[in-house]
Design an enzyme around this catalytic site. Structure first.
Site: not given
Ligand code: CMP
Length: 140
Positions: A10, A50, A116, A127
């Site tokens: 990221k 997302y 991610h 994805e």
């Molecule tokens: P990722 O695994 O890329 O999936 C969704 C992303 O949203 C997560 O990682 C975080 O970078 C971001 N994020 C921010 N707040 C939250 C949260 N409360 N729960 C899950 N993801 C979050």
């Protein structure tokens, strides 16, 4: 099972020079990088990626963040690549991530969490196709 997963380093990971560190940890588990490129997403492209999180409280913020700077996107392939890469990443929230995981070692907070990874074979397929076409993926 031999499988593929999508990895993203990221914007915080790229800014903090962690691309090499992420790849080093992946390769140390005998998982191959079979496609890779640097991208800079628009807000709309981040929202599309997302889309499953649309409506959640962090949706606006995470899509702003993911379109704030360059990301490195990679297709990883190997035996149990999805779960092994998720173990390498650690929990989304670094406070819950095990010692020695990428997020525990390098994340700033729950949003700026360096990497991610796909969470299932179905999401991996979506994805990977979101970022790569078949010519970009070296498969034998
Ligand atoms: P990722 O695994 O890329 O999936 C969704 C992303 O949203 C997560 O990682 C975080 O970078 C971001 N994020 C921010 N707040 C939250 C949260 N409360 N729960 C899950 N993801 C979050």
């Amino acid at each position: 099972m031999r499988e593929c997963t999508l990895s993203i380093v990221k914007p915080d990971g790229v800014a903090n020079n962690l691309i090499g560190e992420v790849i080093r940890r992946v390769e140390a588990k005998n998982i191959k990088v079979i496609a890779a490129k640097m991208i800079l997403m628009t807000k709309e492209q981040a929202k599309g990626f997302y889309a499953v999180h649309e409506g959640k409280p962090f949706f606006e913020s995470v899509t702003d963040f993911m379109s704030s700077g360059p990301c490195m996107v990679m297709v990883l392939e190997g035996e149990d690549a999805i779960s092994i890469y998720r173990e390498l990443m650690g929990a989304t929230n670094k406070d819950n991530a095990k010692e020695g995981t990428i997020r525990r070692d390098f994340a700033t907070d729950i949003e700026k969490n360096v990497v991610h990874g796909s969470d299932s074979t179905e999401t991996a397929e979506f994805e990977i196709r979101y970022f790569f076409n078949s010519l970009e993926i070296q498969k034998r």
